[in-house]
Design an enzyme around this catalytic site. Sequence first.
Site, short mmCIF file in Angstrom:
data_model
loop_
_atom_site.label_atom_id
_atom_site.label_comp_id
_atom_site.label_asym_id
_atom_site.label_seq_id
_atom_site.Cartn_x
_atom_site.Cartn_y
_atom_site.Cartn_z
N ASP A 32 3.48 -1.84 -6.25
CA ASP A 32 2.51 -2.43 -7.19
C ASP A 32 2.22 -3.87 -6.78
O ASP A 32 3.08 -4.54 -6.21
CB ASP A 32 3.10 -2.44 -8.62
CG ASP A 32 2.02 -2.44 -9.69
OD1 ASP A 32 1.88 -1.43 -10.40
OD2 ASP A 32 1.31 -3.48 -9.82
N ASP A 58 -0.25 -4.71 -2.19
CA ASP A 58 -1.58 -4.18 -2.49
C ASP A 58 -1.75 -2.89 -1.67
O ASP A 58 -1.73 -2.94 -0.44
CB ASP A 58 -2.63 -5.23 -2.10
CG ASP A 58 -4.06 -4.76 -2.34
OD1 ASP A 58 -4.28 -3.54 -2.46
OD2 ASP A 58 -4.95 -5.62 -2.39
N SER A 80 -4.46 1.47 -10.20
CA SER A 80 -5.88 1.18 -10.48
C SER A 80 -5.94 0.47 -11.83
O SER A 80 -5.26 0.90 -12.78
CB SER A 80 -6.70 2.48 -10.61
OG SER A 80 -7.99 2.18 -11.11
N ASN A 104 -5.11 5.78 2.03
CA ASN A 104 -3.77 5.43 2.54
C ASN A 104 -2.71 6.38 1.97
O ASN A 104 -1.78 6.80 2.67
CB ASN A 104 -3.41 3.99 2.15
CG ASN A 104 -4.24 2.98 2.92
OD1 ASN A 104 -4.79 3.29 3.96
ND2 ASN A 104 -4.31 1.75 2.40
N ALA A 119 -4.43 10.08 -10.04
CA ALA A 119 -4.76 9.87 -11.45
C ALA A 119 -6.27 9.72 -11.59
O ALA A 119 -6.82 8.64 -11.39
CB ALA A 119 -4.07 8.60 -11.96
N TYR A 150 -15.52 2.04 -12.28
CA TYR A 150 -14.36 2.89 -12.58
C TYR A 150 -14.73 4.37 -12.48
O TYR A 150 -14.10 5.13 -11.74
CB TYR A 150 -13.87 2.56 -13.99
CG TYR A 150 -12.58 3.25 -14.39
CD1 TYR A 150 -11.37 2.92 -13.79
CD2 TYR A 150 -12.58 4.22 -15.39
CE1 TYR A 150 -10.18 3.55 -14.18
CE2 TYR A 150 -11.40 4.85 -15.79
CZ TYR A 150 -10.21 4.51 -15.19
OH TYR A 150 -9.04 5.13 -15.57
P1 NAD Z 1 -2.14 0.05 -15.85
O1 NAD Z 1 -3.17 -1.00 -15.66
O2 NAD Z 1 -1.08 -0.18 -16.86
O3 NAD Z 1 -1.43 0.41 -14.46
C1 NAD Z 1 -2.07 0.37 -13.22
C2 NAD Z 1 -1.13 -0.29 -12.21
O4 NAD Z 1 -1.74 -0.30 -10.92
C3 NAD Z 1 -0.82 -1.77 -12.57
O5 NAD Z 1 0.56 -1.98 -12.56
C4 NAD Z 1 -1.52 -2.55 -11.46
O6 NAD Z 1 -0.88 -3.78 -11.18
C5 NAD Z 1 -1.46 -1.55 -10.31
N1 NAD Z 1 -2.46 -1.78 -9.27
C6 NAD Z 1 -3.82 -1.83 -9.41
N2 NAD Z 1 -4.41 -2.04 -8.21
C7 NAD Z 1 -3.42 -2.09 -7.29
C8 NAD Z 1 -3.40 -2.25 -5.86
N3 NAD Z 1 -4.52 -2.43 -5.16
N4 NAD Z 1 -2.20 -2.24 -5.25
C9 NAD Z 1 -1.05 -2.07 -5.94
N5 NAD Z 1 -1.01 -1.90 -7.28
C10 NAD Z 1 -2.18 -1.91 -7.95
O7 NAD Z 1 -2.95 1.39 -16.19
P2 NAD Z 1 -2.41 2.83 -16.63
O8 NAD Z 1 -2.93 3.12 -17.99
O9 NAD Z 1 -0.95 2.95 -16.38
O10 NAD Z 1 -3.20 3.77 -15.63
C11 NAD Z 1 -2.57 4.31 -14.46
C12 NAD Z 1 -3.52 5.26 -13.76
O11 NAD Z 1 -3.91 6.31 -14.64
C13 NAD Z 1 -4.81 4.59 -13.31
O12 NAD Z 1 -5.20 5.13 -12.06
C14 NAD Z 1 -5.81 4.97 -14.37
O13 NAD Z 1 -7.13 4.98 -13.86
C15 NAD Z 1 -5.33 6.36 -14.76
N6 NAD Z 1 -5.71 6.72 -16.13
C16 NAD Z 1 -5.05 6.20 -17.21
C17 NAD Z 1 -5.44 6.58 -18.49
C18 NAD Z 1 -4.73 6.09 -19.73
O14 NAD Z 1 -5.13 6.48 -20.82
N7 NAD Z 1 -3.68 5.32 -19.64
C19 NAD Z 1 -6.52 7.46 -18.66
C20 NAD Z 1 -7.18 7.93 -17.52
C21 NAD Z 1 -6.76 7.59 -16.25
#
Ligand code: NAD
Length: 316
Positions: A32, A58, A80, A104, A119, A150
């Site tokens: 992360d 990253d 993301s 990647n 996801a 998005y």
């Molecule tokens: P979140 O923002 O809590 O977690 C995302 C994590 O990804 C964060 O810790 C962030 O620092 C990390 N991150 C982002 N870009 C990065 C990069 N380039 N390199 C390394 N780390 C990176 O969000 P979440 O709710 O836990 O969502 C996680 C995944 O699930 C996402 O892909 C999101 O699109 C998907 N998602 C979540 C939901 C939901 O309701 N929570 C719904 C649909 C999809």
Amino acid sequence: MKSVLVTGAAGFLGSHLCEYYLKLGYTVIGVDNFCTGLRSNIEVLQKSYPTFQFLEKDVTLDWTDLPAAKNLEFVFHFASPASPPHYQKLALETLWVNSIGLKNALQFADQNFARVVFASTREVYGDPELSPQPESSWGNVNSFGERSCYDEAKRFGEALIYSHNKLRNTKHGLVRIFNTYGPRMNPNDGRVVINFILQALQNSDLTIYGDGKQTRSFCYVSDLINGISAYAASNLTEPMNLGNDKEFTVLELAEIILKNIPSKSRLTFKDLPVDDPKKRRPDLAMAKLHLSGWAPTVNLQEGVSKMAEWVKDYVK
Ligand code: NAD
Ligand code: UDP
């Protein structure tokens, strides 16, 4: 010993996914860059599980510095930005992490004979014409607007998995996640459940965007993680909806939160964000059929109370 790799490990869902596999005895490698995740989510895992390894990185950059992964079973590509305020501020990063980051992840998984689970999101349906939304729906999505970075990034990710599987003969998959909530969500995230809980705990008015009659279906995180792990263990490569199919208006959510959290808060109405979908509810028939009896079990009242306990503790 088997291992899994989780990108976005410091995030809300990523940290729960790591913990799920750590509890099963897997070695878990988390990656992360903390652009939206919480350092405390990583600290909790590091404190409790000696088989958890973490790399701050990253994931759009090359992966040659990743620790060697022995018997790698799954790569969960969950990195993301996920909330509208976060992905709009980090729009370009959002596009890259779901395209270059996913490329990647696929490359690393192929080198290690592992399966990627990506996801994806209900946002691939955009502002849906059909309710509930089945996986066969192609969506009603704006490719050039506030949510496009998005929505289209996730749609690109799905297309990448489809073509990669076809041309490389692999079995990677993806889940379409519907609004999920629970402990470990960043208090600055901006999504509706965390906003309302924080506002209720702080006795400030709950901010309803628009008239509050738009609907969402809210899934508690443990139900979602059970669904994701069941999907990962299957051979499926088709998209699968995961979430909870009970639908609530935003006003009903506010009412439930104010009933379950003692508070002096009232409601205040703000402008509806651009392109905010009017309704959203997953059709879970495919998930229930293919994921050996999986179904969401935690109701909204119960889930909101559990999340509020964590938020209270986190912000104190
Ligand atoms: P979140 O923002 O809590 O977690 C995302 C994590 O990804 C964060 O810790 C962030 O620092 C990390 N991150 C982002 N870009 C990065 C990069 N380039 N390199 C390394 N780390 C990176 O969000 P979440 O709710 O836990 O969502 C996680 C995944 O699930 C996402 O892909 C999101 O699109 C998907 N998602 C979540 C939901 C939901 O309701 N929570 C719904 C649909 C999809
Ligand atoms: N919303 C709201 N108040 C808030 C945050 C969000 O009324 O403080 C609304 C938002 O406009 C949307 C719904 O709640 O209609 C769900 O928003 P969220 O950002 O959680 O996720 P989305 O499903 O829109 O991606």
